[in-house]
Design a protein around this motif. Structure first.
Motif, PDB file in Angstrom:
ATOM      1  N   PHE A 156      20.919 -50.890  31.756  1.00  0.00           N
ATOM      2  CA  PHE A 156      22.559 -51.142  31.816  1.00  0.00           C
ATOM      3  C   PHE A 156      23.253 -50.982  32.539  1.00  0.00           C
ATOM      4  N   ILE A 201      14.476 -64.230  18.884  1.00  0.00           N
ATOM      5  CA  ILE A 201      14.166 -64.033  19.670  1.00  0.00           C
ATOM      6  C   ILE A 201      13.080 -64.242  20.236  1.00  0.00           C
ATOM      7  N   LYS A 229      12.950 -65.568  24.496  1.00  0.00           N
ATOM      8  CA  LYS A 229      11.842 -64.931  25.342  1.00  0.00           C
ATOM      9  C   LYS A 229      10.718 -65.506  26.948  1.00  0.00           C
ATOM     10  N   SER A 286      19.621 -57.714  36.044  1.00  0.00           N
ATOM     11  CA  SER A 286      20.006 -56.724  35.537  1.00  0.00           C
ATOM     12  C   SER A 286      21.137 -57.815  34.540  1.00  0.00           C
ATOM     13  N   ALA A 299      20.032 -61.151  33.007  1.00  0.00           N
ATOM     14  CA  ALA A 299      19.015 -59.732  31.835  1.00  0.00           C
ATOM     15  C   ALA A 299      19.579 -58.949  29.617  1.00  0.00           C
ATOM     16  N   LEU A 327      21.125 -62.601  28.620  1.00  0.00           N
ATOM     17  CA  LEU A 327      20.111 -62.595  27.894  1.00  0.00           C
ATOM     18  C   LEU A 327      20.107 -61.783  26.158  1.00  0.00           C
ATOM     19  N   PHE A 328      20.398 -60.869  26.515  1.00  0.00           N
ATOM     20  CA  PHE A 328      19.951 -59.390  25.647  1.00  0.00           C
ATOM     21  C   PHE A 328      21.444 -59.752  24.711  1.00  0.00           C
ATOM     22  N   VAL A 336      20.695 -62.578  22.008  1.00  0.00           N
ATOM     23  CA  VAL A 336      19.601 -62.255  21.500  1.00  0.00           C
ATOM     24  C   VAL A 336      20.735 -61.745  20.155  1.00  0.00           C
ATOM     25  N   ALA A 379      14.613 -56.114  18.407  1.00  0.00           N
ATOM     26  CA  ALA A 379      15.311 -57.152  18.633  1.00  0.00           C
ATOM     27  C   ALA A 379      15.701 -57.186  20.079  1.00  0.00           C
ATOM     28  N   MET A 380      15.624 -55.765  21.436  1.00  0.00           N
ATOM     29  CA  MET A 380      15.071 -56.101  22.345  1.00  0.00           C
ATOM     30  C   MET A 380      14.503 -56.729  22.908  1.00  0.00           C
ATOM     31  N   PRO A 381      13.722 -58.128  23.856  1.00  0.00           N
ATOM     32  CA  PRO A 381      13.479 -58.420  24.424  1.00  0.00           C
ATOM     33  C   PRO A 381      12.477 -57.898  25.451  1.00  0.00           C
ATOM     34  N   GLN A 438      11.808 -58.751  27.695  1.00  0.00           N
ATOM     35  CA  GLN A 438      12.380 -59.213  29.301  1.00  0.00           C
ATOM     36  C   GLN A 438      13.489 -58.963  29.916  1.00  0.00           C
ATOM     37  N   VAL A 439      14.263 -58.135  29.275  1.00  0.00           N
ATOM     38  CA  VAL A 439      15.459 -57.488  29.406  1.00  0.00           C
ATOM     39  C   VAL A 439      15.195 -56.301  30.211  1.00  0.00           C
ATOM     40  N   TYR A 440      13.828 -55.492  29.910  1.00  0.00           N
ATOM     41  CA  TYR A 440      14.020 -54.387  30.703  1.00  0.00           C
ATOM     42  C   TYR A 440      13.545 -54.605  31.922  1.00  0.00           C
ATOM     43  N   VAL A 487      12.325 -55.356  34.739  1.00  0.00           N
ATOM     44  CA  VAL A 487      12.255 -54.871  35.625  1.00  0.00           C
ATOM     45  C   VAL A 487      13.164 -53.554  35.946  1.00  0.00           C
ATOM     46  N   PRO A 488      13.777 -52.402  35.837  1.00  0.00           N
ATOM     47  CA  PRO A 488      13.774 -50.887  35.529  1.00  0.00           C
ATOM     48  C   PRO A 488      12.549 -50.723  34.565  1.00  0.00           C
TER      49      PRO A 488
END
Lengths: 349, 288
Positions: A88, A278, A282, A323, A326, A329-330, A333, B129-131, B133-135, B137-138
């Protein structure tokens, strides 16, 4: 010190006595239970003060409980929770991963609408989701209903239907790209010889406008076995009496499905659709392996969001921008899951 | 008169039932064919020469001279043995850790009362529910900071502690009556003993289900290893196979032989555990 203790003990005891009165007066059993639990807590606190125990029974109980959770939770917190928070923050930064990061405000997000590759990725991902979710759901439900009948070799059919799910993606995409090979594959050979499709009209399964359709078909094929098992579990939870009652009332197969099976499976369907959505958002490896060619590069016609996240992060080292994608995407979803939760709640009320 | 009408009706009903059965089997056979033909094709192509793979007229499933040496050659063309070793190591460690830590934590969430229980569980639920792929990278940046880049340990950290496992096991444990634990507590058993002696033996279906999921997803993972494992000696079988396909894209027979080999372990695990599978899915609340 002792005086302090005595005063605290006094206070706890009066509190417990007051609660006892309340418990007697309370009629609602649920509330009564809560009050009793509260009183027990207070009493055990008082007891531990009386007995001069350093650790109260609650504290010990908590410690035991935490010792169960800790091995998993520490790993989970370090490798999942913290990166999520980090993601975030990163969306509002400019960072190449080695030099000092700088604050970017909303500029990463402002870049998104002008980026044609991002727009293509977003569009393709949405088309893929909209195509795959209903098709997989219908296919897996139909298969589950058929396999829930009294038929021979049930176990064999179930196992076979589940095969594509356990099979590794690299292996089966290799097979698919041979079977659907535009010039040499058996599918196009059949189209050419049996169905008389012109040589120049033969479908190019892995490029241009058809590639998304191929991805959708492949996903339905690969994942329907998994959701079929979930539906099977749901079907087995429906009581046979309902169907008997339906038969007595003269309901035909279709009516039984419409008025018994489908409503009884509502929560299963809800779960299936949420998980499917979901998982579909992906999508990455399917696209790269089916449409990526030898170097795994996707063109605008086949690109998906996760591919672009990966590109921006590990090829361009534009971590902030990656990010931000991303986050898109988040958010999608999240919004879709929330809508589904809302809908489910509304129906069940 | 009435009798014949009745028996006629009965007969037509029976005929409809038979027709229905035939229809069902027809649909089933069609679907099964769709599911299994690609695998048969894979097996068949793996013992063919590159020219025979696409030979359609006439098409044969087993060539006259099967090229069994495809299965020998593939081991020398790429360091397949190393890839298999890495993947087996990763999969076994991850599956073991996942089963152990998830069932441990799930016991606490399902059967014990403690402070901040709801808040802690919410942390797990919120990330389901958090893919990833969202995190990813970090997460990669953090792991690099910890010196885990290009190490198999990174893949273990990444996959061994999932919210999904805790959730699945917790759902299952909640279906086991609390009286069992209460009785054991009164007998003076410690919580650890209750977990080991009562809960674990009861949770075979859930553990089998989680094993299948974890084993399959670790064995078949592609994006995770792609990000973390750079040197060839660290690669998993999926990366290795993909690398081979990229380098020798027209060695069809060899590609298929490698593919068949990469499927064998997951299929064995699945076949061994599948008898618990539907039951496991049913009892872990996965059906919603």
């Amino acid at each position: 010190m002792d005086e302090k203790k005595a005063a605290r003990l006094q206070k706890l005891e009066t509190e417990a006595a007051a609660l006892m009165g309340k418990i007697r007066a309370e009629d609602d059993i649920e509330k009564k239970k809560q009050l009793i639990a509260k009183r027990e807590r207070i009493q055990s606190q008082a007891n531990s003060i009386k007995n001069n125990r350093r650790i109260s029974r609650e504290a010990k109980r908590d410690l035991v409980a935490y010792s169960f959770i800790a091995p998993n939770f520490i790993g989970f917190a370090v490798f999942t929770l913290i990166p999520i928070l980090f993601a975030f923050v990163l969306a509002f930064m400019n960072w190449d991963g080695s030099n000092a990061p700088s604050f970017a405000g909303l500029s990463n997000f402002a870049r998104l609408p002008q980026d044609t590759f991002f727009v293509a990725a977003l569009k393709n991902t949405l088309i893929y989701v909209v195509g795959t979710v209903p098709l997989t759901m219908i296919a897996s439900l139909a298969l589950a209903i058929v396999l829930n009948q009294k038929i021979r070799a049930k176990g064999f059919f179930r196992t076979v239907a589940f095969f594509p799910y356990v099979a590794s993606l690299v292996a089966i995409t290799a097979v698919w790209s041979m079977i659907f090979h535009p010039s040499k594959g058996p599918v196009n050979y059949l189209l050419l010889t049996v169905f008389g499709v012109d040589q120049k009209n033969l479908p190019q399964w892995f490029s241009g406008g058809l590639v998304l359709l191929t991805l959708i078909l492949f996903s339905v094929w690969k994942y329907m076995g998994y959701y079929m098992v979930i539906y099977l579990a749901g079907l087995q939870g429906i009581s046979g009496e309902l169907y008997e009652a339906g038969s007595l009332d003269g309901a035909n197969t279709w009516q039984k499905f419409l008025y018994i099976t489908w409503p009884q499976l509502r929560s299963t369907t809800f779960f299936v659709v949420v998980m499917l959505t979901i998982n579909c958002f992906k999508v990455y490896d399917i696209a790269v392996m089916l449409a990526g060619g030898g170097d795994g590069k996707l063109s605008t016609s086949a690109t998906v969001l996760v591919y672009y996240i990966y590109q921006n992060a590990f090829n361009y080292w534009d971590l902030g921008y990656s990010s931000a994608i991303a986050m898109v995407l988040f958010l999608m979803v999240l919004v879709i899951t929330l809508i589904q939760f809302r809908y489910e709640k509304k129906i069940s009320e | 008169m009435n009798q014949t009408a009745k028996s006629k009706k009965f007969r037509s009903k029976k005929r409809a039932a038979i027709l229905g059965k035939v229809g069902i089997y027809a649909i089933l056979l069609l679907i099964t064919a769709c599911m299994i033909v690609p695998f048969l094709w894979m097996l068949s192509a793996s013992i063919k020469s590159d020219r025979e793979v696409f030979q359609m007229n006439p098409f044969v499933w087993i060539p006259e001279i099967p090229k069994w040496d495809n299965y020998i050659k593939i081991w020398t063309k790429i360091p397949l043995l190393k890839f298999v070793e890495n993947t087996v190591f990763l999969t076994i460690v991850v599956t073991f850790l996942q089963l152990l830590t998830s069932s441990f934590a799930a016991y606490s969430f399902a059967k014990l009362e403690f402070k901040h229980k709801n808040a802690l569980f919410l942390a797990y639920i919120a990330t389901i529910a958090m893919p990833w792929q969202v995190y990813m990278v970090p997460q990669f940046i953090m792991m690099r900071q910890m010196g885990l880049n290009d190490k198999l340990l990174a893949m273990i950290c990444l996959q061994a502690f999932s919210a999904f496992g805790v959730f699945l096991m917790k759902q299952f444990y909640e279906g086991i009556p609390g009286e069992l634990c209460e009785a054991a507590r009164i007998d003076g058993m410690s919580e650890y003993k209750i977990y080991a002696k009562i809960m674990l033996p009861l949770s075979k279906p859930a553990l089998s289900t989680l094993t299948i999921f974890t084993f399959v997803s670790t064995w078949n993972d592609y994006l995770g290893p792609l990000i973390y494992l750079k040197s060839e000696s660290k690669k998993t079988i999926q990366l290795g196979l993909k690398m081979f396909i990229g380098q020798y894209s027209s060695e069809y027979g060899l590609i298929m032989a490698g593919s068949v080999l990469s499927l064998i372990p997951v299929i064995i695990v699945f076949l061994c555990l599948q008898k618990y599978f539907v039951e496991g899915v049913a009892s872990t609340g996965l059906k919603g």
